[in-house]
Motif scaffolding. Structure first.
Motif, mmCIF file in Angstrom:
data_model
loop_
_atom_site.group_PDB
_atom_site.id
_atom_site.type_symbol
_atom_site.label_atom_id
_atom_site.label_comp_id
_atom_site.label_asym_id
_atom_site.label_seq_id
_atom_site.Cartn_x
_atom_site.Cartn_y
_atom_site.Cartn_z
ATOM 1 N N VAL A 1 14.421 -29.322 -10.276
ATOM 2 C CA VAL A 1 13.645 -29.888 -11.544
ATOM 3 C C VAL A 1 12.098 -30.061 -11.081
ATOM 4 C CG1 VAL A 1 12.987 -30.625 -13.778
ATOM 5 C CG2 VAL A 1 15.464 -30.665 -13.388
ATOM 6 N N ARG A 2 11.896 -30.260 -10.427
ATOM 7 C CA ARG A 2 10.561 -30.522 -9.729
ATOM 8 C C ARG A 2 9.567 -28.691 -8.941
ATOM 9 N NH1 ARG A 2 11.382 -35.706 -8.580
ATOM 10 N NH2 ARG A 2 11.350 -35.351 -5.929
ATOM 11 N N ASN A 3 11.141 -28.827 -8.332
ATOM 12 C CA ASN A 3 10.544 -28.005 -7.425
ATOM 13 C C ASN A 3 10.741 -26.293 -8.240
ATOM 14 O OD1 ASN A 3 10.363 -29.029 -4.768
ATOM 15 N ND2 ASN A 3 12.898 -28.264 -4.463
ATOM 16 N N VAL A 4 11.671 -26.643 -9.278
ATOM 17 C CA VAL A 4 11.694 -25.467 -9.926
ATOM 18 C C VAL A 4 10.658 -24.951 -11.031
ATOM 19 C CG1 VAL A 4 12.332 -23.999 -12.362
ATOM 20 C CG2 VAL A 4 13.981 -24.746 -10.510
ATOM 21 N N GLU A 5 9.897 -26.113 -11.325
ATOM 22 C CA GLU A 5 9.199 -26.540 -12.200
ATOM 23 C C GLU A 5 7.301 -25.670 -11.205
ATOM 24 O OE1 GLU A 5 8.231 -27.108 -15.753
ATOM 25 O OE2 GLU A 5 10.728 -27.023 -15.630
ATOM 26 N N GLU A 6 7.740 -26.228 -10.005
ATOM 27 C CA GLU A 6 6.037 -25.872 -9.591
ATOM 28 C C GLU A 6 5.754 -24.710 -9.687
ATOM 29 O OE1 GLU A 6 3.553 -27.652 -7.744
ATOM 30 O OE2 GLU A 6 4.228 -29.582 -9.134
ATOM 31 N N LYS B 1 4.727 -22.905 -12.476
ATOM 32 C CA LYS B 1 3.573 -23.156 -12.443
ATOM 33 C C LYS B 1 2.674 -21.904 -11.197
ATOM 34 C CE LYS B 1 3.143 -27.883 -12.556
ATOM 35 N NZ LYS B 1 2.569 -28.802 -12.726
ATOM 36 N N ILE B 2 3.494 -21.424 -10.478
ATOM 37 C CA ILE B 2 2.920 -20.449 -9.645
ATOM 38 C C ILE B 2 2.591 -18.622 -9.972
ATOM 39 C CG2 ILE B 2 2.696 -19.721 -7.185
ATOM 40 C CD1 ILE B 2 3.450 -22.523 -5.976
ATOM 41 N N GLY B 3 4.513 -19.004 -10.501
ATOM 42 C CA GLY B 3 4.087 -17.479 -10.562
ATOM 43 C C GLY B 3 4.807 -16.977 -11.674
ATOM 44 N N GLY B 4 5.252 -18.342 -12.860
ATOM 45 C CA GLY B 4 5.366 -18.145 -14.119
ATOM 46 C C GLY B 4 6.939 -17.746 -14.690
ATOM 47 N N ALA B 5 7.299 -17.124 -13.518
ATOM 48 C CA ALA B 5 8.675 -16.971 -13.665
ATOM 49 C C ALA B 5 9.677 -16.659 -11.972
ATOM 50 C CB ALA B 5 9.410 -15.869 -13.998
ATOM 51 N N ILE B 6 10.627 -17.014 -12.031
ATOM 52 C CA ILE B 6 11.745 -17.172 -11.159
ATOM 53 C C ILE B 6 12.853 -15.601 -11.243
ATOM 54 C CG2 ILE B 6 12.832 -18.321 -9.203
ATOM 55 C CD1 ILE B 6 11.745 -21.043 -10.462
ATOM 56 N N PHE C 1 17.176 -10.305 -10.978
ATOM 57 C CA PHE C 1 17.197 -10.822 -12.086
ATOM 58 C C PHE C 1 16.106 -12.366 -12.618
ATOM 59 C CE2 PHE C 1 19.643 -13.462 -15.550
ATOM 60 C CZ PHE C 1 19.312 -12.936 -16.568
ATOM 61 N N ASP C 2 16.014 -12.507 -13.367
ATOM 62 C CA ASP C 2 15.161 -14.017 -14.629
ATOM 63 C C ASP C 2 15.981 -15.255 -14.253
ATOM 64 O OD1 ASP C 2 13.073 -15.468 -15.067
ATOM 65 O OD2 ASP C 2 12.291 -14.937 -16.958
ATOM 66 N N VAL C 3 16.085 -16.091 -13.068
ATOM 67 C CA VAL C 3 16.704 -17.113 -13.314
ATOM 68 C C VAL C 3 16.193 -18.047 -13.185
ATOM 69 C CG1 VAL C 3 18.126 -15.821 -11.555
ATOM 70 C CG2 VAL C 3 16.647 -17.890 -10.386
ATOM 71 N N TYR D 1 21.701 -26.301 -7.141
ATOM 72 C CA TYR D 1 21.309 -25.078 -7.243
ATOM 73 C C TYR D 1 21.022 -24.511 -8.658
ATOM 74 C CZ TYR D 1 26.281 -24.985 -7.298
ATOM 75 O OH TYR D 1 27.324 -25.457 -7.702
ATOM 76 N N THR D 2 20.710 -22.921 -8.601
ATOM 77 C CA THR D 2 21.197 -22.156 -10.020
ATOM 78 C C THR D 2 22.165 -20.664 -9.245
ATOM 79 O OG1 THR D 2 19.373 -21.376 -9.105
ATOM 80 C CG2 THR D 2 19.045 -23.113 -10.714
ATOM 81 N N VAL D 3 22.220 -20.353 -10.698
ATOM 82 C CA VAL D 3 24.062 -19.388 -10.163
ATOM 83 C C VAL D 3 23.326 -18.215 -10.685
ATOM 84 C CG1 VAL D 3 25.863 -18.187 -10.293
ATOM 85 C CG2 VAL D 3 25.689 -20.654 -9.733
ATOM 86 N N CYS D 4 23.120 -16.735 -10.523
ATOM 87 C CA CYS D 4 22.306 -16.050 -10.250
ATOM 88 C C CYS D 4 23.388 -15.585 -11.772
ATOM 89 C CB CYS D 4 21.503 -15.094 -9.577
ATOM 90 S SG CYS D 4 21.084 -12.911 -10.625
ATOM 91 N N ALA D 5 23.062 -15.374 -13.374
ATOM 92 C CA ALA D 5 23.705 -14.627 -14.230
ATOM 93 C C ALA D 5 24.484 -13.032 -13.863
ATOM 94 C CB ALA D 5 23.204 -14.867 -15.521
#
Length: 128
Positions: A72-77, A80-85, A92-94, A111-115
Motif C-alpha cells: 500500500v505504501r509503495n502504490v501510494e508513493e 504521488k510521482i505519476g498519478g496513475a499506475i 491498463f490503469d491498475v 501484488y495486484t492483478v491487471c483486470a
C-alpha cells in the motif's frame, strides 16, 4: 493465581493449540512470545487490575499483513510521482486494483492483478 519465585502468576493457554504457560502477573504489561508446540505468536496483556487477555497469530499472518502494508505504501508513493499506475504488459490503469497476497515457499508477496491481461504486478515481499 499462584506464586512462582515470589511473583504472582497465572496459567494461560495457547489459543491455537491449548498448551499451558505460566506468565507473571505484572500489572499493565504486554508480553510477546512463541508457542513451542505450534509456533503461534502469542500476545499476552495484563491490565492494571490483573485481568489477562491472550491473542495469537501465525508467522504467515504477520508476514502477510506486513507485505500488504508495504505494498500500500509503495502504490501510494508511485501515485504521488505519476498519478496513475499502468500494467507493464498491456498499459491498463491498475492504480485502483485490489492488493492481494499469497505465500510462495518461505515468502509472502503482495501484488495486484491487471483486470485486462491478468498479469501479476508485485509490490512487496516479506520473508517468513
Amino acid at each position: 493465581m499462584s506464586k512462582l519465585l515470589g511473583m504472582p502468576y497465572a496459567t494461560i493457554r495457547c489459543p491455537r493449540c491449548g498448551t499451558a504457560f505460566p506468565i507473571p502477573l505484572a500489572p499493565s504489561t504486554t508480553r510477546h512470545f512463541g508457542c513451542p508446540v505450534c509456533g503461534s505468536l502469542i500476545e499476552c496483556a495484563v491490565s492494571y487490575d490483573g485481568r489477562v487477555k491472550v491473542s495469537s497469530t501465525t508467522f504467515e499472518e504477520r508476514a502477510a499483513k506486513e507485505a500488504v502494508e508495504r505494498a500500500v505504501r509503495n502504490v501510494e508513493e508511485f501515485k504521488k510521482i505519476g498519478g496513475a499506475i499502468f500494467c507493464p504488459n498491456c498499459g491498463f490503469d491498475v492504480s485502483s486494483e485490489k492488493i492481494r497476497h499469497e505465500k510462495d515457499g518461505s515468502v509472502v508477496m503482495a501484488y495486484t492483478v491487471c483486470a485486462r491481461c491478468g498479469r501479476k504486478i508485485e509490490w512487496a515481499s516479506v520473508q517468513i
